[in-house]
Design a protein around this motif. Structure first.
Motif, PDB file in Angstrom:
ATOM      1  N   ILE A 180       0.867  -1.178   0.000  1.00 49.83           N
ATOM      2  CA  ILE A 180       0.000   0.000   0.000  1.00 49.83           C
ATOM      3  C   ILE A 180       0.906   1.231   0.000  1.00 49.83           C
ATOM      4  O   ILE A 180       1.558   1.523   1.003  1.00 49.83           O
ATOM      5  CB  ILE A 180      -0.942   0.034   1.218  1.00 49.83           C
ATOM      6  N   PRO A 181       0.986   1.963  -1.112  1.00 50.79           N
ATOM      7  CA  PRO A 181       1.801   3.176  -1.146  1.00 50.79           C
ATOM      8  C   PRO A 181       1.093   4.313  -0.395  1.00 50.79           C
ATOM      9  O   PRO A 181      -0.134   4.407  -0.418  1.00 50.79           O
ATOM     10  CB  PRO A 181       1.917   3.496  -2.641  1.00 50.79           C
ATOM     11  N   VAL A 182       1.878   5.157   0.239  1.00 46.15           N
ATOM     12  CA  VAL A 182       1.327   6.292   0.978  1.00 46.15           C
ATOM     13  C   VAL A 182       2.106   7.553   0.601  1.00 46.15           C
ATOM     14  O   VAL A 182       3.322   7.622   0.799  1.00 46.15           O
ATOM     15  CB  VAL A 182       1.400   6.066   2.501  1.00 46.15           C
ATOM     16  N   ALA A 183       1.402   8.529   0.062  1.00 45.04           N
ATOM     17  CA  ALA A 183       2.006   9.825  -0.238  1.00 45.04           C
ATOM     18  C   ALA A 183       1.909  10.716   1.001  1.00 45.04           C
ATOM     19  O   ALA A 183       0.972  10.598   1.789  1.00 45.04           O
ATOM     20  CB  ALA A 183       1.288  10.493  -1.416  1.00 45.04           C
ATOM     21  N   VAL A 184       2.886  11.594   1.178  1.00 39.41           N
ATOM     22  CA  VAL A 184       2.874  12.535   2.301  1.00 39.41           C
ATOM     23  C   VAL A 184       3.523  13.831   1.846  1.00 39.41           C
ATOM     24  O   VAL A 184       4.441  13.819   1.024  1.00 39.41           O
ATOM     25  CB  VAL A 184       3.591  11.937   3.539  1.00 39.41           C
ATOM     26  N   ASP A 185       3.035  14.953   2.377  1.00 38.12           N
ATOM     27  CA  ASP A 185       3.562  16.249   1.944  1.00 38.12           C
ATOM     28  C   ASP A 185       4.070  17.085   3.122  1.00 38.12           C
ATOM     29  O   ASP A 185       3.772  18.261   3.259  1.00 38.12           O
ATOM     30  CB  ASP A 185       2.504  17.031   1.158  1.00 38.12           C
ATOM     31  N   SER A 186       4.855  16.460   3.988  1.00 36.09           N
ATOM     32  CA  SER A 186       5.323  17.132   5.203  1.00 36.09           C
ATOM     33  C   SER A 186       6.446  18.134   4.959  1.00 36.09           C
ATOM     34  O   SER A 186       6.673  19.029   5.781  1.00 36.09           O
ATOM     35  CB  SER A 186       5.817  16.086   6.210  1.00 36.09           C
ATOM     36  N   GLY A 187       7.168  17.989   3.848  1.00 34.37           N
ATOM     37  CA  GLY A 187       8.366  18.783   3.620  1.00 34.37           C
ATOM     38  C   GLY A 187       8.198  20.288   3.743  1.00 34.37           C
ATOM     39  O   GLY A 187       8.960  20.944   4.471  1.00 34.37           O
ATOM     40  N   PRO A 188       7.237  20.903   3.041  1.00 35.59           N
ATOM     41  CA  PRO A 188       7.131  22.362   3.078  1.00 35.59           C
ATOM     42  C   PRO A 188       6.885  22.941   4.465  1.00 35.59           C
ATOM     43  O   PRO A 188       7.295  24.073   4.747  1.00 35.59           O
ATOM     44  CB  PRO A 188       5.938  22.640   2.142  1.00 35.59           C
ATOM     45  N   LEU A 189       6.224  22.206   5.341  1.00 34.37           N
ATOM     46  CA  LEU A 189       5.938  22.713   6.679  1.00 34.37           C
ATOM     47  C   LEU A 189       6.999  22.333   7.698  1.00 34.37           C
ATOM     48  O   LEU A 189       7.363  23.146   8.558  1.00 34.37           O
ATOM     49  CB  LEU A 189       4.579  22.187   7.171  1.00 34.37           C
ATOM     50  N   TYR A 190       7.515  21.113   7.615  1.00 36.62           N
ATOM     51  CA  TYR A 190       8.295  20.561   8.725  1.00 36.62           C
ATOM     52  C   TYR A 190       9.791  20.499   8.473  1.00 36.62           C
ATOM     53  O   TYR A 190      10.579  20.624   9.403  1.00 36.62           O
ATOM     54  CB  TYR A 190       7.757  19.164   9.054  1.00 36.62           C
TER      55      TYR A 190
END
Length: 230
Positions: A180-190
């Motif tokens: 199950i692939p999971v995308a995440v977009d934490s980079g710009p904030l964290y």
């Protein structure tokens, strides 16, 4: 104004989270040999403490899109910052995580991580080390725990794409598990010194069956984990 406020917010976050981490690590070490359930609860508490500090002090909320939580699956997660790495025990139930071997060398934390279920991955490891690693993964899987891997092998800045490490396809093939692939977009904030407030999203893609050729599984996983990488 928001950028200016990010400085005191971040400083408070660093103090609260890292001082709290010392307490959680010491507590986990004290319990790991005498009370397994208590030890695991402390580790999950550390991850929940991080999520709470991010929410209250940084103004970061977490949203899940199409979440699916089940054992007997290999979750392949995009890696943009330490946020998702620390968040895993809060997000999943007792995850078994393939992690860089050097993380397990961190005093105290590494010992707790190994006992919780982190499996050290050495990129230059030979066949014997790989067999040992997979034997440990199967043993922990028998406890109905999900397996987690960051297939890119390291943090990748938001907006960039990177080929998956060859070890991912090898683990997928040898374990014979769906992904199950999971995308995440934490980079710009964290992933910055002065962290920003906003929403970090996890997007769970459709399950990919076991047994696909290497080129196909890599292409499908790479596309899915980059779904939020605009």
């Amino acid at each position: 104004m928001r950028k200016i406020l990010s400085i005191p917010r971040s400083l408070l976050f660093y103090v609260a989270f890292y001082l709290g981490s010392v307490v959680f690590v010491l507590g986990s070490i004290a319990l790991m040999a005498i009370w397994v359930d208590g030890f695991r609860t402390v580790v999950r508490g550390w991850s929940a403490w991080h999520r709470l500090c991010a929410r209250v002090l940084l103004g970061i909320r977490v949203e899940l899109e199409n979440p699916v939580f089940k054992p007997g699956v290999l979750y392949a997660i995009r890696h943009e910052s330490f946020f998702e790495a620390i968040d895993l025990p809060r997000l999943f139930r007792l995850p078994v995580v393939f992690a860089k071997a050097e993380l397990l060398a961190i005093p105290g934390w590494g010992l707790a991580g190994r006992n919780f279920g982190l499996i050290g991955v050495e990129r230059e490891a030979g066949a014997k080390a790989l067999r040992t690693m997979l034997t440990e993964a199967r043993r922990l899987m028998a406890e109905d725990r999900p397996l987690i891997i960051f297939p890119e092998g390291t943090r990748v800045p938001h907006g960039e794409r990177r080929a998956l490490q060859s070890g991912f396809a090898g683990i997928y093939k040898l374990l014979r598990l769906p992904v199950i692939p999971v995308a995440v977009d934490s980079g710009p904030l964290y992933h910055r010194t002065w962290k920003q407030q906003g929403v970090i999203r996890y997007r769970f893609a459709e399950e990919i069956p076991a047994g696909l050729p290497r080129e196909e599984i890599e292409a499908r996983v790479e596309a899915a984990i980059n779904a939020l990488n605009a």
